[in-house]
Design a protein around this motif. Structure first.
Motif, PDB file in Angstrom:
ATOM      1  N   LYS A 263      -8.290   4.094  30.114  1.00  0.00           N
ATOM      2  CA  LYS A 263      -6.577   3.445  31.303  1.00  0.00           C
ATOM      3  C   LYS A 263      -7.003   2.086  31.890  1.00  0.00           C
ATOM      4  CE  LYS A 263      -3.027   4.932  32.275  1.00  0.00           C
ATOM      5  NZ  LYS A 263      -1.739   4.557  31.770  1.00  0.00           N
ATOM      6  N   LEU A 264      -7.871   1.987  32.336  1.00  0.00           N
ATOM      7  CA  LEU A 264      -8.647  -0.139  33.105  1.00  0.00           C
ATOM      8  C   LEU A 264      -7.709  -1.039  31.736  1.00  0.00           C
ATOM      9  CD1 LEU A 264     -10.742   0.660  36.253  1.00  0.00           C
ATOM     10  CD2 LEU A 264      -8.143   0.419  35.812  1.00  0.00           C
ATOM     11  N   PHE A 265      -9.009  -0.563  30.617  1.00  0.00           N
ATOM     12  CA  PHE A 265      -9.067  -1.204  29.301  1.00  0.00           C
ATOM     13  C   PHE A 265      -8.083  -1.475  28.483  1.00  0.00           C
ATOM     14  CE2 PHE A 265     -13.657  -0.526  28.536  1.00  0.00           C
ATOM     15  CZ  PHE A 265     -13.618  -1.979  28.161  1.00  0.00           C
ATOM     16  N   GLN A 266      -7.183  -0.089  28.538  1.00  0.00           N
ATOM     17  CA  GLN A 266      -5.515  -0.224  28.225  1.00  0.00           C
ATOM     18  C   GLN A 266      -4.527  -1.578  29.287  1.00  0.00           C
ATOM     19  OE1 GLN A 266      -3.601   3.118  27.634  1.00  0.00           O
ATOM     20  NE2 GLN A 266      -2.229   2.278  26.595  1.00  0.00           N
ATOM     21  N   ASP A 267      -4.868  -0.596  30.277  1.00  0.00           N
ATOM     22  CA  ASP A 267      -3.237  -1.455  30.792  1.00  0.00           C
ATOM     23  C   ASP A 267      -3.441  -2.299  32.062  1.00  0.00           C
ATOM     24  OD1 ASP A 267      -2.237   0.615  30.658  1.00  0.00           O
ATOM     25  OD2 ASP A 267      -2.392   1.757  32.456  1.00  0.00           O
ATOM     26  N   VAL A 268      -5.338  -2.559  32.380  1.00  0.00           N
ATOM     27  CA  VAL A 268      -4.420  -4.451  32.990  1.00  0.00           C
ATOM     28  C   VAL A 268      -5.609  -5.102  32.081  1.00  0.00           C
ATOM     29  CG1 VAL A 268      -6.876  -5.369  34.293  1.00  0.00           C
ATOM     30  CG2 VAL A 268      -5.771  -2.964  35.148  1.00  0.00           C
ATOM     31  N   TRP A 269      -6.513  -5.182  30.867  1.00  0.00           N
ATOM     32  CA  TRP A 269      -7.359  -5.992  29.957  1.00  0.00           C
ATOM     33  C   TRP A 269      -5.954  -6.065  28.078  1.00  0.00           C
ATOM     34  CZ3 TRP A 269     -10.467  -4.365  33.174  1.00  0.00           C
ATOM     35  CH2 TRP A 269     -11.088  -5.284  34.489  1.00  0.00           C
ATOM     36  N   HIS A 270      -5.678  -5.174  28.146  1.00  0.00           N
ATOM     37  CA  HIS A 270      -4.354  -4.784  27.190  1.00  0.00           C
ATOM     38  C   HIS A 270      -5.520  -4.404  25.639  1.00  0.00           C
ATOM     39  CE1 HIS A 270      -1.334  -5.853  29.914  1.00  0.00           C
ATOM     40  NE2 HIS A 270      -1.695  -6.405  30.415  1.00  0.00           N
ATOM     41  N   TYR A 271      -6.102  -3.768  26.374  1.00  0.00           N
ATOM     42  CA  TYR A 271      -6.878  -3.911  24.278  1.00  0.00           C
ATOM     43  C   TYR A 271      -6.470  -2.379  24.222  1.00  0.00           C
ATOM     44  CZ  TYR A 271     -11.185  -6.461  26.033  1.00  0.00           C
ATOM     45  OH  TYR A 271     -12.225  -7.357  26.234  1.00  0.00           O
TER      46      TYR A 271
ATOM     47  N   PHE B 207      -8.196  -0.769  21.863  1.00  0.00           N
ATOM     48  CA  PHE B 207      -9.327   0.471  21.890  1.00  0.00           C
ATOM     49  C   PHE B 207     -10.451   0.007  22.235  1.00  0.00           C
ATOM     50  CE2 PHE B 207      -9.692  -4.385  20.979  1.00  0.00           C
ATOM     51  CZ  PHE B 207     -11.613  -4.277  20.771  1.00  0.00           C
ATOM     52  N   LEU B 208     -11.142   0.475  23.285  1.00  0.00           N
ATOM     53  CA  LEU B 208     -12.330   0.773  23.849  1.00  0.00           C
ATOM     54  C   LEU B 208     -13.235   0.766  23.116  1.00  0.00           C
ATOM     55  CD1 LEU B 208     -12.801   2.010  26.788  1.00  0.00           C
ATOM     56  CD2 LEU B 208     -14.034   4.715  25.539  1.00  0.00           C
ATOM     57  N   PRO B 209     -13.930  -0.796  23.858  1.00  0.00           N
ATOM     58  CA  PRO B 209     -14.760  -1.186  22.986  1.00  0.00           C
ATOM     59  C   PRO B 209     -16.223  -0.975  24.005  1.00  0.00           C
ATOM     60  CG  PRO B 209     -13.754  -2.723  24.991  1.00  0.00           C
ATOM     61  CD  PRO B 209     -13.316  -1.334  24.481  1.00  0.00           C
ATOM     62  N   GLU B 210     -16.856  -1.526  23.043  1.00  0.00           N
ATOM     63  CA  GLU B 210     -18.570  -0.443  23.913  1.00  0.00           C
ATOM     64  C   GLU B 210     -19.161  -1.872  24.689  1.00  0.00           C
ATOM     65  OE1 GLU B 210     -21.546   1.516  21.631  1.00  0.00           O
ATOM     66  OE2 GLU B 210     -19.013   2.371  20.720  1.00  0.00           O
ATOM     67  N   THR B 211     -18.768  -1.964  26.566  1.00  0.00           N
ATOM     68  CA  THR B 211     -19.583  -3.170  26.503  1.00  0.00           C
ATOM     69  C   THR B 211     -19.129  -2.715  28.244  1.00  0.00           C
ATOM     70  OG1 THR B 211     -18.345  -5.466  27.361  1.00  0.00           O
ATOM     71  CG2 THR B 211     -16.524  -3.559  26.803  1.00  0.00           C
ATOM     72  N   ASN B 212     -19.926  -3.317  29.416  1.00  0.00           N
ATOM     73  CA  ASN B 212     -19.989  -2.753  30.434  1.00  0.00           C
ATOM     74  C   ASN B 212     -18.284  -3.680  31.441  1.00  0.00           C
ATOM     75  OD1 ASN B 212     -21.046  -5.121  30.303  1.00  0.00           O
ATOM     76  ND2 ASN B 212     -22.954  -4.533  31.787  1.00  0.00           N
ATOM     77  N   LEU B 213     -17.770  -4.233  30.998  1.00  0.00           N
ATOM     78  CA  LEU B 213     -16.323  -5.054  31.120  1.00  0.00           C
ATOM     79  C   LEU B 213     -16.029  -5.110  32.750  1.00  0.00           C
ATOM     80  CD1 LEU B 213     -14.575  -7.646  30.665  1.00  0.00           C
ATOM     81  CD2 LEU B 213     -13.126  -5.992  29.839  1.00  0.00           C
ATOM     82  N   VAL B 214     -16.036  -3.535  32.754  1.00  0.00           N
ATOM     83  CA  VAL B 214     -15.091  -2.566  34.050  1.00  0.00           C
ATOM     84  C   VAL B 214     -15.919  -2.600  34.775  1.00  0.00           C
ATOM     85  CG1 VAL B 214     -13.768  -0.212  34.701  1.00  0.00           C
ATOM     86  CG2 VAL B 214     -13.746  -1.622  32.296  1.00  0.00           C
ATOM     87  N   ASP B 215     -17.609  -2.177  34.779  1.00  0.00           N
ATOM     88  CA  ASP B 215     -18.052  -1.998  35.782  1.00  0.00           C
ATOM     89  C   ASP B 215     -18.688  -2.822  36.356  1.00  0.00           C
ATOM     90  OD1 ASP B 215     -18.631   1.049  35.496  1.00  0.00           O
ATOM     91  OD2 ASP B 215     -19.269   0.013  33.474  1.00  0.00           O
ATOM     92  N   VAL B 216     -18.988  -4.032  35.429  1.00  0.00           N
ATOM     93  CA  VAL B 216     -19.186  -5.871  35.971  1.00  0.00           C
ATOM     94  C   VAL B 216     -17.695  -6.356  36.929  1.00  0.00           C
ATOM     95  CG1 VAL B 216     -18.784  -8.753  35.664  1.00  0.00           C
ATOM     96  CG2 VAL B 216     -20.522  -6.579  34.117  1.00  0.00           C
ATOM     97  N   HIS B 217     -16.693  -5.919  36.639  1.00  0.00           N
ATOM     98  CA  HIS B 217     -15.184  -6.121  37.083  1.00  0.00           C
ATOM     99  C   HIS B 217     -15.480  -5.194  38.790  1.00  0.00           C
ATOM    100  CE1 HIS B 217     -14.596  -8.967  34.114  1.00  0.00           C
ATOM    101  NE2 HIS B 217     -13.650  -9.548  35.137  1.00  0.00           N
ATOM    102  N   MET B 218     -15.823  -4.296  38.608  1.00  0.00           N
ATOM    103  CA  MET B 218     -15.730  -2.823  40.007  1.00  0.00           C
ATOM    104  C   MET B 218     -16.408  -3.710  40.717  1.00  0.00           C
ATOM    105  SD  MET B 218     -13.494  -1.330  40.301  1.00  0.00           S
ATOM    106  CE  MET B 218     -12.669  -0.448  38.927  1.00  0.00           C
ATOM    107  N   GLY B 219     -17.777  -4.008  40.071  1.00  0.00           N
ATOM    108  CA  GLY B 219     -18.638  -3.759  41.022  1.00  0.00           C
ATOM    109  C   GLY B 219     -18.814  -5.679  41.368  1.00  0.00           C
ATOM    110  N   ARG B 220     -18.279  -6.341  41.116  1.00  0.00           N
ATOM    111  CA  ARG B 220     -17.276  -7.766  42.233  1.00  0.00           C
ATOM    112  C   ARG B 220     -16.670  -7.681  42.641  1.00  0.00           C
ATOM    113  NH1 ARG B 220     -17.292 -11.971  36.447  1.00  0.00           N
ATOM    114  NH2 ARG B 220     -19.073 -11.968  36.306  1.00  0.00           N
TER     115      ARG B 220
END
Length: 185
Positions: free
Chosen positions: A134-142, A144-157
Motif C-alpha cells: 500500500k505504501l509503494f502504491q500510494d506514496v511512491w506510486h509504484y 508493482f511491488l519491487p523487491e527492495t527495502n525502500l519502505v524499511d529504509v525510509h521508515m527507519g529514518r
C-alpha cells in the motif's frame, strides 16, 4: 519590445483539453486543485472559441484573453468546493502542509521530501495498518511491488527523526504485515 501573441486553433485546444482530462483524477492535495482549475479554465476557453466560431465572429481570430479566465480561477481558488486541511495532527505530532514543516511538541523535525510524503500519508491514515504494498502504491506510486527495502529504509529514518529522547515511539511495526502510526503504540 515586441508583443507576440499566439492564438491556438480550436482543434489544438480540444486536443489539449482531452489530454488534460486524461490526467489522473486522483491527484492528492494541491495538485488535484490545480488540475481541476486548469481543466475548468481550458473548458471555458474552448467554449468561448467554439461559440465565436459558430457565430463566424472575428473574435475567433483574436488572441485569447487570459484575463477573462483569471477572474474565474481566482473565484474558484477563493471559494473551493471543500475546505482543505492545512495542518495534520496525531498526538503531539503536527505536520504543516503549507509550510511543509513538522513538529513533535515544540521540537522541529527536519524532513526530506520523501519523508514528508510518507509522514503525510501515514498521518492521513493514522491508526490504520499500512502494508508495504500500500505504501509503494500510494506514496511512491509504484504499480508493482519491487523487491527492495525502500519502505524499511525510509521508515527507519522517519522513526529516528520522530522519536526524540524520552518520547514514546509513534510508528509501530506489525511483524509480517506493515506499519501503524499512532499517538500511543
Amino acid at each position: 519590445m515586441h508583443n507576440v501573441s499566439i492564438t491556438p486553433s480550436p482543434r489544438t485546444l480540444r486536443t489539449e483539453a482531452q489530454a488534460a482530462a486524461a490526467l489522473p483524477a486522483d491527484l492528492s492535495g494541491l495538485e488535484g486543485v490545480i488540475h481541476s482549475l486548469l481543466l475548468s479554465a481550458l473548458e471555458k476557453i474552448l467554449d468561448q472559441v467554439h461559440r465565436a466560431s459558430l457565430r463566424g465572429d472575428d473574435q475567433s481570430r483574436r488572441p485569447l484573453a487570459i484575463a477573462e479566465t483569471d477572474s474565474s480561477i481566482e473565484s474558484s481558488v477563493r471559494s473551493p468546493a471543500e475546505p482543505r486541511e492545512t495542518m495534520l495532527r496525531v498526538g503531539s505530532l503536527k505536520l504543516d502542509l503549507i509550510n511543509r514543516t513538522a513538529k513533535r511538541g515544540d521540537r522541529p523535525i527536519d524532513l526530506l521530501p520523501s519523508e514528508f510524503r510518507l509522514l503525510k500519508y501515514m498521518m492521513q491514515q493514522s491508526g490504520k495498518l499500512l502494508t508495504r504494498a500500500k505504501l509503494f502504491q500510494d506514496v511512491w506510486h509504484y504499480k508493482f511491488l519491487p523487491e527492495t527495502n525502500l519502505v524499511d529504509v525510509h521508515m527507519g529514518r522517519l522513526r529516528r527523526k520522530l522519536n526524540g529522547p524520552n518520547e514514546a515511539p509513534m510508528i509501530r511495526t506489525v511483524r509480517g504485515a506493515g506499519f501503524i502510526l499512532g499517538a500511543t503504540p
